[in-house]
Write an enzyme that holds these catalytic residues in place. Structure first.
Site, PDB file in Angstrom:
ATOM      1  N   ASP A 235       0.821  -1.213   0.000  1.00 34.36           N
ATOM      2  CA  ASP A 235       0.000   0.000   0.000  1.00 34.36           C
ATOM      3  C   ASP A 235       0.858   1.267   0.000  1.00 34.36           C
ATOM      4  OD1 ASP A 235      -2.551   1.281   0.066  1.00 34.36           O
ATOM      5  OD2 ASP A 235      -2.298   1.676   2.203  1.00 34.36           O
ATOM      6  N   SER A 266      -7.123   5.209  -0.033  1.00 34.65           N
ATOM      7  CA  SER A 266      -7.379   3.948  -0.731  1.00 34.65           C
ATOM      8  C   SER A 266      -8.850   3.567  -0.612  1.00 34.65           C
ATOM      9  CB  SER A 266      -6.519   2.822  -0.141  1.00 34.65           C
ATOM     10  OG  SER A 266      -5.147   3.152  -0.196  1.00 34.65           O
ATOM     11  N   GLN A 316      -5.130  -1.390  -7.237  1.00 35.29           N
ATOM     12  CA  GLN A 316      -5.743  -0.523  -6.233  1.00 35.29           C
ATOM     13  C   GLN A 316      -6.431   0.663  -6.898  1.00 35.29           C
ATOM     14  OE1 GLN A 316      -3.541   2.353  -3.428  1.00 35.29           O
ATOM     15  NE2 GLN A 316      -3.997   0.621  -2.080  1.00 35.29           N
TER      16      GLN A 316
END
Length: 337
Positions: A235, A266, A316
């Site tokens: 991430d 996110s 993502q």
């Protein structure tokens, strides 16, 4: 046969990968450590909020959720994919509760769904699938890009020190960078491109970036622990690829003519684990963004072992709000993925 890859010793703050693994309580292990409070129910011990973030670091939650799920799976299985959604920002002042649902247990595959809650509200949900590995099956992959070797590149900390020592750097940025150095970052980074400070404030328009990454310290040998560590690290910086497509970065939020980032968060996060790897060895993270719009940006990542083997794929989407600039849209080169 053990029913847990990442059991937690109640008398220790350190996760134990498995019977033959060793650990030295690295920062990343502390970030992933959970307390088992009932069957299939776990509680976080450590939550980290990066500077300027609205809540707990998303990778912290993904990694802990994968630890919780993996604790309920036989060691015969290894995670091959996970798909998750961030529903609410995590509050660092309140532990996160992770409830694991044992969706299916088959001979070759098994599935777990993890729901993360704070104060009775769902903040995150993740479904992970596990497989009994079959390493001899035919395979193919995208080749690893030709980039500078990590041994020839400065670390992120070295670059920050150089910038702080630059007499032309504004005092507010020196203070910001000094605080960055004090953060408990669990990973090491080395950008494959050398950037001047001017380039950092006003980056060239591009839809990709790449950097070497590994965790600080040495981990045990259990593959499950390395998978959870990379879930945490995946991430980092991936969504930052989207502002680059508009010639923007976090530095340009503070100065320069580039579009200003007003919010990034996110929305979802997916991973596919292709083969064994070590998270305490250098991995190349290649990030690309094919599209942004409607205050959202889409990114893809490929994580390679140093020998060129593609070990993990990542996808993502996130909220990316930029201060409007004319024209409102831009056309970039044909995406590589």
């Amino acid at each position: 046969m053990s029913d847990s890859h990442l059991t937690v010793d109640s008398n220790s703050a350190t996760p134990h990968p498995d019977a033959d693994g060793t650990t030295n309580n690295t920062i990343i292990e502390t970030m992933l450590d959970l307390e088992e409070i009932d069957r299939d129910l776990y509680r976080s011990k450590k939550l980290w909020v990066p500077m300027g973030a609205r809540g707990v670091f998303g990778g912290n939650v993904v990694g802990q959720a994968l630890v919780a799920a993996t604790n309920t799976v036989s060691t015969d299985f290894s995670v091959h994919s996970l798909h998750s959604y961030f529903l609410l920002p995590g509050d660092p002042t309140t532990p996160i509760l992770y409830h694991v649902e044992r969706v299916r247990d088959g001979k070759s595959y098994c599935t777990r769904t993890v729901t993360a809650k704070q104060r009775g509200k769902n903040v995150f949900v993740c479904t992970a699938s596990y497989q009994v590995p079959r390493p001899g099956a035919p395979s193919h992959q995208y080749p690893m890009p030709n980039v500078p070797h990590h041994s020839t590149l400065p670390s992120q900390e070295e670059l920050i020190h150089d910038m702080i020592n630059n007499p032309k750097l504004p005092e507010n940025l020196k203070d910001f960078l000094s605080l960055r150095l004090d953060e408990p970052v669990a990973l090491e980074f080395k950008d494959t491109k050398r950037h001047t400070f001017k380039e950092l404030m006003n980056p060239e328009v591009r839809t990709d970036q790449s950097f070497w990454i590994r965790c600080k310290g040495q981990l045990g040998d259990a593959l499950a622990l390395h998978q959870c560590v990379v879930a945490y690290g995946s991430d980092h910086n991936l969504l930052n690829t989207v502002p680059l497509a508009h010639g923007s970065s976090w530095f340009s939020r503070r100065s320069g003519p580039s579009p200003k980032i007003t919010m990034m968060a996110s929305l979802d996060h997916s991973m596919w684990f292709h083969c064994p790897f070590r998270a305490d060895e250098w991995l190349l993270y290649v990030c690309e963004t094919p599209r942004s719009g409607c205050d959202r940006g889409l990114t893809f990542g490929r994580i390679y072992k140093e020998d060129g083997t593609l070990a993990i794929s990542v996808a993502q989407e996130g909220v990316v709000r930029l201060q409007p600039k004319t024209p409102a849209s831009a056309t970039v080169e044909t995406p590589k993925l």
